[in-house]
Enzyme design. Structure first.
Site, PDB file in Angstrom:
ATOM      1  N   ILE A 102     106.648 106.676  51.291  1.00  0.00           N
ATOM      2  CA  ILE A 102     108.083 106.845  51.064  1.00  0.00           C
ATOM      3  C   ILE A 102     108.735 105.463  51.125  1.00  0.00           C
ATOM      4  O   ILE A 102     108.914 104.886  52.194  1.00  0.00           O
ATOM      5  CB  ILE A 102     108.658 107.844  52.078  1.00  0.00           C
ATOM      6  CG1 ILE A 102     107.966 109.200  51.827  1.00  0.00           C
ATOM      7  CG2 ILE A 102     110.173 107.974  51.915  1.00  0.00           C
ATOM      8  CD1 ILE A 102     108.146 110.225  52.898  1.00  0.00           C
ATOM      9  N   HIS A 114     108.106 110.552  63.397  1.00  0.00           N
ATOM     10  CA  HIS A 114     109.522 110.269  63.121  1.00  0.00           C
ATOM     11  C   HIS A 114     110.420 111.204  63.938  1.00  0.00           C
ATOM     12  O   HIS A 114     111.451 110.785  64.454  1.00  0.00           O
ATOM     13  CB  HIS A 114     109.841 110.465  61.632  1.00  0.00           C
ATOM     14  CG  HIS A 114     109.137 109.487  60.733  1.00  0.00           C
ATOM     15  ND1 HIS A 114     108.926 108.182  61.094  1.00  0.00           N
ATOM     16  CD2 HIS A 114     108.605 109.630  59.498  1.00  0.00           C
ATOM     17  CE1 HIS A 114     108.293 107.557  60.112  1.00  0.00           C
ATOM     18  NE2 HIS A 114     108.066 108.422  59.137  1.00  0.00           N
ATOM     19  N   THR A 121     105.248 112.384  60.067  1.00  0.00           N
ATOM     20  CA  THR A 121     106.559 113.051  60.109  1.00  0.00           C
ATOM     21  C   THR A 121     106.896 113.478  61.539  1.00  0.00           C
ATOM     22  O   THR A 121     108.038 113.336  61.985  1.00  0.00           O
ATOM     23  CB  THR A 121     106.532 114.304  59.194  1.00  0.00           C
ATOM     24  OG1 THR A 121     106.158 113.876  57.890  1.00  0.00           O
ATOM     25  CG2 THR A 121     107.871 115.001  59.152  1.00  0.00           C
ATOM     26  N   CYS A 130     110.490 128.954  47.153  1.00  0.00           N
ATOM     27  CA  CYS A 130     111.454 130.049  46.946  1.00  0.00           C
ATOM     28  C   CYS A 130     110.862 131.202  46.139  1.00  0.00           C
ATOM     29  O   CYS A 130     111.262 132.345  46.293  1.00  0.00           O
ATOM     30  CB  CYS A 130     112.712 129.516  46.285  1.00  0.00           C
ATOM     31  SG  CYS A 130     112.553 129.125  44.532  1.00  0.00           S
TER      32      CYS A 130
HETATM   33  P1  NAD Z   1     101.064 105.556  58.277  1.00  0.00           P
HETATM   34  O1  NAD Z   1     102.412 105.049  58.621  1.00  0.00           O
HETATM   35  O2  NAD Z   1     100.139 105.964  59.364  1.00  0.00           O
HETATM   36  O3  NAD Z   1     100.295 104.476  57.378  1.00  0.00           O
HETATM   37  C1  NAD Z   1     100.917 103.512  56.611  1.00  0.00           C
HETATM   38  C2  NAD Z   1     100.091 102.233  56.722  1.00  0.00           C
HETATM   39  O4  NAD Z   1     100.634 101.244  55.840  1.00  0.00           O
HETATM   40  C3  NAD Z   1     100.082 101.636  58.129  1.00  0.00           C
HETATM   41  O5  NAD Z   1      98.757 101.497  58.610  1.00  0.00           O
HETATM   42  C4  NAD Z   1     100.793 100.280  57.935  1.00  0.00           C
HETATM   43  O6  NAD Z   1     100.273  99.264  58.789  1.00  0.00           O
HETATM   44  C5  NAD Z   1     100.487  99.996  56.458  1.00  0.00           C
HETATM   45  N1  NAD Z   1     101.341  98.988  55.844  1.00  0.00           N
HETATM   46  C6  NAD Z   1     102.612  98.627  56.160  1.00  0.00           C
HETATM   47  N2  NAD Z   1     103.018  97.618  55.349  1.00  0.00           N
HETATM   48  C7  NAD Z   1     101.993  97.328  54.525  1.00  0.00           C
HETATM   49  C8  NAD Z   1     101.809  96.384  53.471  1.00  0.00           C
HETATM   50  N3  NAD Z   1     102.775  95.515  53.110  1.00  0.00           N
HETATM   51  N4  NAD Z   1     100.620  96.374  52.808  1.00  0.00           N
HETATM   52  C9  NAD Z   1      99.640  97.243  53.157  1.00  0.00           C
HETATM   53  N5  NAD Z   1      99.761  98.156  54.143  1.00  0.00           N
HETATM   54  C10 NAD Z   1     100.924  98.194  54.818  1.00  0.00           C
HETATM   55  O7  NAD Z   1     101.314 106.750  57.264  1.00  0.00           O
HETATM   56  P2  NAD Z   1     100.381 107.956  56.722  1.00  0.00           P
HETATM   57  O8  NAD Z   1     100.552 109.116  57.619  1.00  0.00           O
HETATM   58  O9  NAD Z   1      99.015 107.487  56.390  1.00  0.00           O
HETATM   59  O10 NAD Z   1     101.213 108.250  55.398  1.00  0.00           O
HETATM   60  C11 NAD Z   1     101.262 107.279  54.362  1.00  0.00           C
HETATM   61  C12 NAD Z   1     102.625 107.237  53.699  1.00  0.00           C
HETATM   62  O11 NAD Z   1     102.840 108.451  52.964  1.00  0.00           O
HETATM   63  C13 NAD Z   1     103.827 107.118  54.641  1.00  0.00           C
HETATM   64  O12 NAD Z   1     104.813 106.321  53.993  1.00  0.00           O
HETATM   65  C14 NAD Z   1     104.314 108.550  54.760  1.00  0.00           C
HETATM   66  O13 NAD Z   1     105.688 108.612  55.107  1.00  0.00           O
HETATM   67  C15 NAD Z   1     104.075 109.048  53.355  1.00  0.00           C
HETATM   68  N6  NAD Z   1     103.898 110.489  53.178  1.00  0.00           N
HETATM   69  C16 NAD Z   1     104.375 111.024  52.040  1.00  0.00           C
HETATM   70  C17 NAD Z   1     104.162 112.360  51.757  1.00  0.00           C
HETATM   71  C18 NAD Z   1     104.647 112.927  50.479  1.00  0.00           C
HETATM   72  O14 NAD Z   1     104.563 114.141  50.294  1.00  0.00           O
HETATM   73  N7  NAD Z   1     105.117 112.102  49.555  1.00  0.00           N
HETATM   74  C19 NAD Z   1     103.479 113.168  52.664  1.00  0.00           C
HETATM   75  C20 NAD Z   1     102.965 112.591  53.837  1.00  0.00           C
HETATM   76  C21 NAD Z   1     103.179 111.238  54.080  1.00  0.00           C
HETATM   77 ZN    ZN Z   2     110.916 127.536  43.855  1.00  0.00          ZN
END
Ligand code: NAD
Ligand code: ZN
Length: 341
Positions: free
Chosen positions: A264, A43, A40, A93
């Site tokens: 995401i 980003h 994040t 909240c």
């Molecule tokens: P990151 O971007 O470091 O890791 C994502 C990995 O996925 C990368 O290594 C990338 O090369 C790989 N990837 C891309 N396309 C692919 C495919 N087709 N097949 C296999 N792998 C592929 O992210 P992170 O920090 O490890 O976080 C993982 C994910 O979770 C991200 O999408 C992030 O935005 C999300 N996230 C969500 C929450 C939530 O609360 N839902 C919280 C934190 C992060």
């Molecule tokens: Zn609440």
């Protein structure tokens, strides 16, 4: 105090002097020792579309930290100066239906530390005492500073029973790798992790995940064949945010399999509905961590042998923060730590 500020609406962060945070009577003031960089924050650094629509400018950001409590508001009980702490970055909240039911991770009015309000990339952070998590002995500062993303991994992985199951993790980012390590720790049989980035797959192997798959070179049916799996994966943990990875996962699940979605996914993502329906799949969305059940589970697992130390691949003094962000942007890192001491 010094802080990493999103000072201008463009790529980058700026090391600036800002006023110390103001505290309410329910807040604690934490002197930051170490922080870690989250996807994040990347980003926000790169100033993508989401960041432009979300982050107020100027504001200092960051939400992964370990520090020491130096001051508590007059209404605070149970948290004292001198405690080594990390904290939950979702400030809830307290009065919506889910908060009242104790399901604070489902609060409809969450505010994010370092997203909607000033963050921890600073010498001091003020957060409500109810967001503080005291660090048990035996957990290092490095581990404590990445409890937030480890919590994402643990919340996702522990969504389903993994004991004796075959687990597919798509995406070997820091969270995917830690999720795979958790699946192995709690007793899954085969844990397969996919990525397109060799550096990341190599890092997964360093954390003990031996079934690593470069999805550009090997198909999931071939992987299953080599593991003598006949019915598909029991549990899928989607941690890449890739529509293609999600599609491949759905197609590789056993009938009645469970999928947890943390990554995401982009808006154009399509779902092979016939697979979902005819195979009777269960799909669960994941946001954040359970407050505070996930925090207790992860600190207990760290104390009982879950080893994620090698996910930290880089550390920089504060002055080197730009290098830290650049190595994250290039995808050639695990977790990157910034030292504020
Ligand atoms: P990151 O971007 O470091 O890791 C994502 C990995 O996925 C990368 O290594 C990338 O090369 C790989 N990837 C891309 N396309 C692919 C495919 N087709 N097949 C296999 N792998 C592929 O992210 P992170 O920090 O490890 O976080 C993982 C994910 O979770 C991200 O999408 C992030 O935005 C999300 N996230 C969500 C929450 C939530 O609360 N839902 C919280 C934190 C992060
Ligand atoms: Zn609440």
């Amino acid at each position: 105090m010094k802080a990493l500020v999103k000072k201008y609406p463009k790529r980058g962060l700026w090391l600036e002097d800002v006023p110390e945070p103001r505290m309410s009577e329910n807040d604690v003031l934490i002197k930051i020792k170490q922080t870690a960089i989250c996807g994040t924050d990347v980003h926000i650094y790169e100033w993508n579309e989401w960041a432009r629509q979300t982050i107020p400018v100027p504001m200092h950001v960051g939400h992964e930290f370990v520090g020491e409590v130096v001051k508590v508001g007059k209404e605070v009980v149970g948290v004292h100066p001198g405690m080594r702490v990390s904290g939950e970055g979702h400030v809830v909240c307290g009065h919506c239906r889910n908060c009242r039911a104790g399901a604070r991770h489902l609060c409809a009015n969450t505010k994010g530390v370092g997203v909607d309000r000033p963050g921890c990339f600073a010498e001091y952070l003020a957060i409500p005492a109810s967001n503080v998590f005291p660090i048990p002995e035996g957990i290092s500062d490095d581990e404590a500073s990445i409890l937030d993303p480890l919590g994402n991994a643990v919340h996702t992985a522990l969504s389903f029973n993994l004991v004796g199951e075959d687990v597919l993790v798509t995406g070997a980012g820091p969270i995917g790798i830690m999720g795979a390590a958790v699946a192995l720790h709690v007793g899954a049989r085969h844990v397969v992790i996919t990525d397109l980035n060799e550096y990341r797959l190599d890092l997964a192997r360093k954390l003990g995940v031996k079934n690593t798959v470069d999805i550009r070179k090997t198909t999931l049916p071939d992987v299953m064949k080599s593991l003598k799996m006949t019915e598909g994966f029991d549990v899928g943990l989607e941690m890449s945010g890739s529509a293609e990875a999600f599609k491949g996962m759905v197609e590789s699940m056993k009938h009645g399999g469970d999928i947890a979605l943390l990554g995401i996914l982009p808006p154009h993502t399509t779902i092979p509905w016939n697979q979902v329906i005819f195979k009777g799949l269960f799909i669960k969305g994941i946001y954040g961590r359970e407050m505070f059940e996930t925090w207790y589970k992860m600190s207990s697992m760290l104390q009982s042998g879950l080893d994620i130390k090698r996910i930290v691949t880089h550390r920089f003094p504060l002055a080197g923060f730009e290098e830290g962000f650049e190595v994250m942007c290039a995808g050639r890192s695990g977790k990157v730590i910034l030292d504020w001491r």
